[in-house]
Each structure stands twice: as structure tokens, then as C-alpha cells.
Design a protein around this motif. Structure first.
Motif, PDB file in Angstrom:
ATOM      1  N   TRP A  24      -8.581  10.402  26.365  1.00 35.49           N
ATOM      2  CA  TRP A  24      -8.616  10.452  27.827  1.00 35.49           C
ATOM      3  C   TRP A  24      -8.794  11.898  28.278  1.00 35.49           C
ATOM      4  CZ3 TRP A  24      -9.655   6.511  30.722  1.00 35.49           C
ATOM      5  CH2 TRP A  24      -9.440   6.545  32.097  1.00 35.49           C
ATOM      6  N   THR A  25      -9.775  12.122  29.117  1.00 40.51           N
ATOM      7  CA  THR A  25     -10.141  13.466  29.557  1.00 40.51           C
ATOM      8  C   THR A  25      -9.961  13.613  31.064  1.00 40.51           C
ATOM      9  OG1 THR A  25     -12.429  12.813  29.969  1.00 40.51           O
ATOM     10  CG2 THR A  25     -11.880  13.591  27.732  1.00 40.51           C
ATOM     11  N   LEU A  26     -10.123  14.831  31.545  1.00 41.79           N
ATOM     12  CA  LEU A  26     -10.074  15.058  32.991  1.00 41.79           C
ATOM     13  C   LEU A  26     -11.163  14.255  33.690  1.00 41.79           C
ATOM     14  CD1 LEU A  26      -8.995  16.610  35.483  1.00 41.79           C
ATOM     15  CD2 LEU A  26     -10.746  18.338  34.997  1.00 41.79           C
ATOM     16  N   ARG A  27     -12.362  14.252  33.115  1.00 45.23           N
ATOM     17  CA  ARG A  27     -13.474  13.525  33.739  1.00 45.23           C
ATOM     18  C   ARG A  27     -13.129  12.044  33.915  1.00 45.23           C
ATOM     19  NH1 ARG A  27     -18.386  14.556  36.468  1.00 45.23           N
ATOM     20  NH2 ARG A  27     -19.415  12.538  36.601  1.00 45.23           N
ATOM     21  N   LYS A  28     -12.536  11.438  32.883  1.00 48.88           N
ATOM     22  CA  LYS A  28     -12.143  10.040  32.990  1.00 48.88           C
ATOM     23  C   LYS A  28     -11.010   9.860  33.993  1.00 48.88           C
ATOM     24  CE  LYS A  28     -13.597   8.916  28.276  1.00 48.88           C
ATOM     25  NZ  LYS A  28     -13.146   8.520  26.913  1.00 48.88           N
ATOM     26  N   THR A  29     -10.127  10.819  34.068  1.00 43.92           N
ATOM     27  CA  THR A  29      -9.014  10.770  35.019  1.00 43.92           C
ATOM     28  C   THR A  29      -9.518  10.692  36.452  1.00 43.92           C
ATOM     29  OG1 THR A  29      -7.597  12.021  33.515  1.00 43.92           O
ATOM     30  CG2 THR A  29      -6.961  12.008  35.836  1.00 43.92           C
ATOM     31  N   ILE A  30     -10.568  11.430  36.751  1.00 43.13           N
ATOM     32  CA  ILE A  30     -11.030  11.567  38.133  1.00 43.13           C
ATOM     33  C   ILE A  30     -12.283  10.743  38.445  1.00 43.13           C
ATOM     34  CG2 ILE A  30     -10.048  13.883  38.233  1.00 43.13           C
ATOM     35  CD1 ILE A  30     -12.876  15.020  38.015  1.00 43.13           C
ATOM     36  N   GLN A  31     -12.820  10.004  37.447  1.00 42.80           N
ATOM     37  CA  GLN A  31     -14.105   9.321  37.632  1.00 42.80           C
ATOM     38  C   GLN A  31     -14.099   8.360  38.816  1.00 42.80           C
ATOM     39  OE1 GLN A  31     -17.025   9.942  35.669  1.00 42.80           O
ATOM     40  NE2 GLN A  31     -17.783   8.991  37.557  1.00 42.80           N
ATOM     41  N   SER A  39     -11.361   6.374  48.052  1.00 44.19           N
ATOM     42  CA  SER A  39     -10.176   6.214  47.210  1.00 44.19           C
ATOM     43  C   SER A  39      -9.010   7.001  47.799  1.00 44.19           C
ATOM     44  CB  SER A  39     -10.470   6.715  45.795  1.00 44.19           C
ATOM     45  OG  SER A  39      -9.330   6.631  44.974  1.00 44.19           O
ATOM     46  N   GLN A  40      -7.817   6.443  47.705  1.00 46.90           N
ATOM     47  CA  GLN A  40      -6.638   7.088  48.276  1.00 46.90           C
ATOM     48  C   GLN A  40      -6.215   8.309  47.461  1.00 46.90           C
ATOM     49  OE1 GLN A  40      -2.982   4.769  48.113  1.00 46.90           O
ATOM     50  NE2 GLN A  40      -2.308   5.623  50.057  1.00 46.90           N
ATOM     51  N   MET A  41      -6.073   8.131  46.155  1.00 44.69           N
ATOM     52  CA  MET A  41      -5.650   9.227  45.286  1.00 44.69           C
ATOM     53  C   MET A  41      -6.808   9.770  44.459  1.00 44.69           C
ATOM     54  SD  MET A  41      -1.918   7.903  43.962  1.00 44.69           S
ATOM     55  CE  MET A  41      -1.174   9.511  43.708  1.00 44.69           C
ATOM     56  N   GLY A  42      -7.633   8.875  43.908  1.00 47.10           N
ATOM     57  CA  GLY A  42      -8.806   9.306  43.150  1.00 47.10           C
ATOM     58  C   GLY A  42      -8.557   9.570  41.684  1.00 47.10           C
ATOM     59  N   VAL A  43      -7.375   9.219  41.172  1.00 46.70           N
ATOM     60  CA  VAL A  43      -7.060   9.504  39.774  1.00 46.70           C
ATOM     61  C   VAL A  43      -6.403   8.290  39.109  1.00 46.70           C
ATOM     62  CG1 VAL A  43      -6.828  11.999  40.039  1.00 46.70           C
ATOM     63  CG2 VAL A  43      -4.844  10.537  40.473  1.00 46.70           C
TER      64      VAL A  43
END
Length: 341
Positions: A24-31, A39-43
Motif C-alpha cells: 500500500w502506497t501513498l498513491r493508493k491511499t489518495i487515489q 469525496s469528503q476525506m479522499g483517503v
């Protein structure tokens, strides 16, 4: 969106080189947030490790959304000293009651990141535990991929069949390999339900017609006690039970009623009134749906920084207040309710 508020270029550069043991990466976290500007939170979190590895981004977002300082989480299911009588014994207002929690298993990635082999192993582990439930919790597991049309229609009729997840979860990766190794367990009376492999590994649900909030809550508590020692749930001393979507952290509990408020809900400040009572409002069929005939899904607004007991007490108090407001409005024969009622 909270993602855009908190993800600075400097923080992005610092975090984008990191990867959890499940990939799991940052990119997947925020995709999902990148794909959907509304989106409310986006993560989303892919596993337990995500909350530690990407904490410089996730913790500020969680604090901002919840208003909680992340100082610690306490669980308390006790109802000692709290009223447990029927909220609406005549059935004038409340159609049904539901209390659910989300849970993930500590040794597996969460649905956004889990691989096909682990998804199958998780399902098998959970089904074995579910098959050992006894008494009023005993029931049958239905793999989604093997449902007959008759079984599918029966579950739809009882409002317990979950569908392929929404666009936000699709972007987060939850819908991969659909519908394999996903399913629904339900008791004979359809009052206890477990979803396997939806947004979280488990959604454990207690529900019934009418306004028996205490009965519904205590049934869920009994089920969780039976799972204790058999399933190791992912949790954290600061964040509580760990969920794919950070909005569910803490108790991961949503306690709700379907309630008929045709007069009160016509007021432009209806949702604001609910918010002041600590309640959130959805449509007749849950999130992203519309109300019909004045029927709304009303639930606790907060999951983090409160206990399960707090949620029960606040929902009960808030629903009682809404019923009094609706009664006052009906007596006046006018959709508006005077301030202070």
C-alpha cells in the motif's frame, strides 16, 4: 476535501517513497480522492500499517474530520444505569432499528489492498467462526458468487444484500475480483447479519423492525463477545478499531433508526437541528439516497472519541427529542416548528 487541505508538496515528496508490507502506497491511499473531487476525506487505508506509515497525512485529516485529538480510544458496551425501554412502543415514528460495526482482521490487509489468496483464506477463517454461532445468532452463510436468483431475491426482500461498492470504494480498490470470496451470513430470523468482504473485512449488523434500540444493541454485543478469542481484530490504542475508511475509526459503530418525520423534515434547518443533537441524516436507503414520505435514516454522527455506550445514549436522547418536535409540529398542523421545541 480534507486530502487537498493537508497534502502539501513537501509532505507528498516525503511519503511517496514509502510502502507497507502489503504494497500500500501513498498513491493508493489518495487515489479515490484524486478521482472524485466530491469525496469528503479522499483517503483510504490498505492495512493496519497504513495508519502508522502515512500518519503525517492521515492523522491531521482524522483530527480535522472528527474533532478528536487522538489521545486514546476506550471501548465500553455497558448500558448500566441507562434507559432500555422501547422508544416508540406504538410504532408511530420508528420503522426499524439497526446497529452495526466494521471490523478488519489484524493479520490480513484490508479490502482495498488484500490479495486474492488472502481474501479466500480470510473468508474461510471467518465462515468457520460463523458456523459455530449458537442460539438466536445461528444461521447460514451465502457466498455472493453462488447465490441462486431465488436466494438473491429473498435477501433483497429483507434489505440485507449488499451490492458492488460505490465509485469511491471502486477507486480505492475494494471492488477487485468481485464477487469472489465475499458473502452474507444471516440468522434464521434475519436479525443478525455479517457481511464478509465489503468495505471492511466484516460488517457485523444487528437489526429488527420497530424501535427496540436496547435489544438491537445488546444482540450485537453478544455476537462480539462470541467472536472474542476467535477473531483478532485490527485496532490501535489511539484510533480504536481500524477501518478502511478513516470516518469509521474508533468504535466503528453506526447505530441508526428509520424514522418518519414528515413535518419536521420540511424545515430548512432540519439537518442542522439533527447535527446539534449529534445526529447524522441519510435518505431512506442510506448514504447517497433520498428520503421518501418523510422517512429518514438517522444515526450517530461521531464514532471516534466516544464509547459504544455514549453512542447508544446520544442516539436515544436525540431520537426522543426529534419525536417530540415532530409531535409538536403535527399538533399545529403546520410544517414549521417553533424554535426551542
Amino acid at each position: 476535501m480534507l486530502l487537498h487541505k493537508h497534502l502539501t508538496p513537501e509532505l507528498k515528496s516525503r511519503l511517496e517513497r514509502l510502502t507497507t508490507r502489503n504494497g500500500w502506497t501513498l498513491r493508493k491511499t489518495i487515489q479515490s480522492g484524486l478521482d472524485h473531487g466530491d469525496s469528503q476525506m479522499g483517503v483510504y487505508a490498505g492495512d493496519s500499517e497504513s495508519y502508522a506509515l502515512f500518519s503525517p497525512l492521515l492523522h491531521p485529516i482524522i483530527r480535522d474530520h472528527s474533532g478528536h485529538d487522538l489521545s486514546g480510544h476506550t471501548s465500553d458496551f455497558s448500558l448500566d444505569g441507562l434507559p432500555q425501554g422501547d422508544l416508540d412502543p406504538t410504532g408511530e415514528f420508528i420503522l426499524s432499528t439497526r446497529v452495526r460495526v466494521g471490523r478488519n482482521l489484524a493479520r490480513y490487509a484490508f479490502p482495498p489492498a488484500i490479495g486474492a489468496r488472502d481474501r479466500a483464506a480470510l473468508e474461510a477463517e471467518v465462515v468457520q467462526v460463523l458456523s459455530g454461532l449458537r442460539g438466536h445468532l445461528a444461521g447460514k452463510y451465502h457466498p455472493l458468487a453462488s447465490l441462486s436468483e431465488a436466494e438473491r431475491l429473498e435477501l433483497v426482500h429483507h434489505h440485507v444484500l449488499f451490492q458492488q461498492s460505490d465509485r469511491f470504494l471502486d477507486s480505492a480498490g475494494v471492488n477487485r475480483d468481485w464477487p469472489r470470496n465475499r458473502g452474507i451470513f444471516h440468522s434464521a430470523d434475519m436479525r443478525f447479519i455479517v457481511w464478509v468482504g465489503e468495505e471492511d473485512a466484516l460488517r457485523i449488523i444487528s437489526m429488527q423492525p420497530g424501535s427496540g434500540l436496547a435489544q438491537t444493541y445488546l444482540r450485537l454485543q453478544t455476537a462480539l463477545e462470541q467472536f472474542d478469542g476467535q477473531l483478532d481484530f485490527a485496532q490501535d490504542s489511539r484510533l480504536g478499531f481500524l477501518t478502511a475508511c478513516p470516518t469509521n475509526l474508533g468504535t466503528a459503530m453506526r447505530a441508526s433508526v428509520l424514522i418518519r418525520l414528515p413535518h419536521l423534515s420540511r424545515r430548512p434547518d432540519f439537518r442542522a437541528r439533527c447535527a446539534r443533537l449529534g445526529l447524522a441524516v441519510r435518505g431512506l436507503h442510506g448514504e447517497h439516497s433520498e428520503a421518501r414520505d418523510g422517512i429518514h435514516d438517522v444515526s450517530n454522527a461521531t464514532r471516534l472519541g466516544v464509547t459504544e455506550r455514549d453512542i447508544y445514549e446520544q442516539l436515544r436522547t436525540g431520537i426522543h427529542a426529534l419525536m417530540e418536535m415532530e409531535s409538536a409540529a403535527r399538533k399545529r398542523g403546520h410544517p414549521k416548528v417553533a424554535p426551542g421545541n
